[in-house]
Design a protein around this motif. Structure first.
Motif, PDB file in Angstrom:
ATOM      1  N   THR A  42      50.794  56.943  33.023  1.00 15.99           N
ATOM      2  CA  THR A  42      49.577  57.807  33.104  1.00 15.99           C
ATOM      3  C   THR A  42      48.330  57.255  33.403  1.00 15.99           C
ATOM      4  N   GLN A  43      47.200  57.784  33.674  1.00 15.20           N
ATOM      5  CA  GLN A  43      46.208  57.116  33.901  1.00 15.20           C
ATOM      6  C   GLN A  43      45.402  56.454  32.683  1.00 15.20           C
ATOM      7  N   PRO A  44      44.747  55.502  32.714  1.00 11.96           N
ATOM      8  CA  PRO A  44      44.086  54.922  31.599  1.00 11.96           C
ATOM      9  C   PRO A  44      43.245  55.741  30.835  1.00 11.96           C
ATOM     10  N   ASP A  45      42.944  55.632  29.693  1.00 15.90           N
ATOM     11  CA  ASP A  45      42.158  56.309  28.743  1.00 15.90           C
ATOM     12  C   ASP A  45      40.616  56.345  29.393  1.00 15.90           C
ATOM     13  N   ARG A  46      40.065  57.284  29.419  1.00 18.87           N
ATOM     14  CA  ARG A  46      38.739  57.499  30.180  1.00 18.87           C
ATOM     15  C   ARG A  46      37.619  58.180  29.084  1.00 18.87           C
ATOM     16  N   VAL A  71      54.682  53.965  26.881  1.00 20.26           N
ATOM     17  CA  VAL A  71      53.480  54.576  27.750  1.00 20.26           C
ATOM     18  C   VAL A  71      52.606  53.448  28.510  1.00 20.26           C
ATOM     19  N   ARG A  72      52.796  53.328  29.894  1.00 23.15           N
ATOM     20  CA  ARG A  72      52.030  52.260  30.550  1.00 23.15           C
ATOM     21  C   ARG A  72      50.853  53.179  31.307  1.00 23.15           C
ATOM     22  N   GLN A  73      49.927  52.264  31.348  1.00 30.19           N
ATOM     23  CA  GLN A  73      48.384  53.092  31.813  1.00 30.19           C
ATOM     24  C   GLN A  73      47.753  51.878  32.937  1.00 30.19           C
ATOM     25  N   PRO A  74      48.522  51.403  33.979  1.00 30.72           N
ATOM     26  CA  PRO A  74      47.966  50.734  35.039  1.00 30.72           C
ATOM     27  C   PRO A  74      46.555  51.484  35.599  1.00 30.72           C
ATOM     28  N   GLU A  75      45.682  50.132  35.985  1.00 28.17           N
ATOM     29  CA  GLU A  75      44.592  50.948  36.736  1.00 28.17           C
ATOM     30  C   GLU A  75      44.956  51.186  38.146  1.00 28.17           C
ATOM     31  N   ARG A  76      46.032  50.233  38.578  1.00 32.20           N
ATOM     32  CA  ARG A  76      46.378  50.325  40.125  1.00 32.20           C
ATOM     33  C   ARG A  76      48.045  50.312  39.994  1.00 32.20           C
ATOM     34  N   ILE A  77      49.019  51.445  40.245  1.00 28.32           N
ATOM     35  CA  ILE A  77      50.331  51.277  40.243  1.00 28.32           C
ATOM     36  C   ILE A  77      50.764  50.510  41.453  1.00 28.32           C
ATOM     37  N   ARG A  78      49.940  50.460  42.504  1.00 32.82           N
ATOM     38  CA  ARG A  78      50.401  49.511  43.527  1.00 32.82           C
ATOM     39  C   ARG A  78      50.394  47.982  43.463  1.00 32.82           C
ATOM     40  N   ASN A  79      49.741  47.552  42.052  1.00 29.30           N
ATOM     41  CA  ASN A  79      49.770  46.159  41.768  1.00 29.30           C
ATOM     42  C   ASN A  79      51.207  45.478  41.821  1.00 29.30           C
ATOM     43  N   GLY A  96      47.904  61.323  39.902  1.00 33.22           N
ATOM     44  CA  GLY A  96      46.429  61.046  40.255  1.00 33.22           C
ATOM     45  C   GLY A  96      46.150  59.679  41.033  1.00 33.22           C
ATOM     46  N   GLN A  97      47.485  58.882  41.493  1.00 32.46           N
ATOM     47  CA  GLN A  97      47.191  57.856  42.330  1.00 32.46           C
ATOM     48  C   GLN A  97      48.260  58.215  43.451  1.00 32.46           C
TER      49      GLN A  97
END
Length: 312
Positions: free
Chosen positions: A33-37, A61-69, A90-91
């Protein structure tokens, strides 16, 4: 114990799908899911609805800024999921991830594809005055909602239904459809159906610019946009040099010869002339820095006179 899956999602719309998979016994290896905002006046970090749900279910739960990393791609390969499920993550998902699961990636989309491809299908379906919509499960490919369709479920749109209300109805429909889709994929009975690009319409991500009202539009158009864009970006107009946000409206059966944007009547409900001689009643409005009030209360409080102009 069910299918081995990775779930990717962020908004409330995705929560019923995640919970349905978990309760159906599918093995959810991890939830992305998206990082906490930052959120609210205090700008404190807030978890996404999907993160809240995943933690309650005891899921990692995993919250990478960029899943394509590259490291994230390798992490997903190591998980070796049978399938991945995306609901409003969202990505953009790169091909390097699409190729990982043996059954591919299934998406739950809030429209009857190929209509309303894009980030805001529920909002634009209402804003454009559609009478029906639904949910579609589809196979993710490298395009924007262009993959093969799997299953569909349709529903009518109430003439006064908002995007929030419709989304709350479509979310559990999508969850049910997702379980049916996963069962068919496991059993090898799913027959994907290619989309016809010639029938496609688009639902681009919303921006603040979409909030602006043109009073030359017919009342029905403004009404549809108001309920479709609630709560964000909403609809708004200028009045006495300030922004007036409009959150709830009603199309009047009356007609008028007044210029679009003019306030009608000397007192009572806040009614405005619109294009094509139509009339719109503003039921709930909000001044800058103020709480939301009824149109009648605003009119009485500001002593809004007949023939004053909105949108000046």
């Amino acid at each position: 114990m069910g299918i081995k899956a990775i779930f990717l999602g962020t908004p409330q719309f995705a929560v019923p799908s995640l919970e349905a998979m978990a309760h159906a016994g599918h093995q959810i290896l991890a939830v992305y899911t998206q990082p906490d905002r930052p959120k609210g006046r205090g700008q404190s970090l807030a978890m996404s609805p999907v993160k809240n749900s995943a933690l309650a279910l005891g899921l990692p739960v995993r919250q990478p800024e960029r899943i394509r990393n590259t490291a994230i791609v390798e992490e997903l390969k190591a998980d070796a999921p049978d399938i991945m499920v995306i609901v409003g993550y969202g990505q953009i998902i790169p091909q390097s991830i699409i190729d990982i699961p043996r059954f591919g990636i299934v998406n739950v989309h809030g429209s009857l594809l190929p209509r309303y491809r894009g980030a805001a299908p529920i909002q634009w379906a209402i804003a454009n005055g559609e009478h029906a919509t639904g949910v579609t499960t589809m196979q993710i490919n490298a395009g924007l909602d262009t993959g093969d369709m799997l299953l569909k479920a349709a529903t009518e749109i109430d003439p006064n239904e908002t995007a929030v209300e419709l989304g709350a109805r479509l979310a559990p429909m999508g969850a049910t459809l997702l379980l049916e889709t996963l069962t068919a994929i496991e059993q090898g009975t799913m027959i994907p159906i290619p989309q016809q690009d010639s029938e496609a319409t688009h639902a681009p991500i919303l921006s603040r610019l979409d909030a602006a009202i043109d009073w030359n539009w017919p009342a029905t158009v403004i009404h549809n946009r108001t309920r479709g864009f609630f709560p964000w970006p909403g609809t708004a107009t200028q009045f006495r040099g300030q922004t007036l946000r409009i959150s709830k409206t009603r199309v009047s059966e009356d007609s008028t010869t007044h210029e679009p944007g003019r306030v009608l009547g000397a007192k009572g409900p806040l009614r405005v002339a619109c294009g094509q001689s139509t009339v719109l009643e503003l039921l709930e409005v909000q001044q800058e820095g103020r709480s939301r009030v009824s149109g009648t209360d605003l009119r009485n409080g500001l002593r809004i006179a007949e023939n004053e102009l909105l949108g000046d």
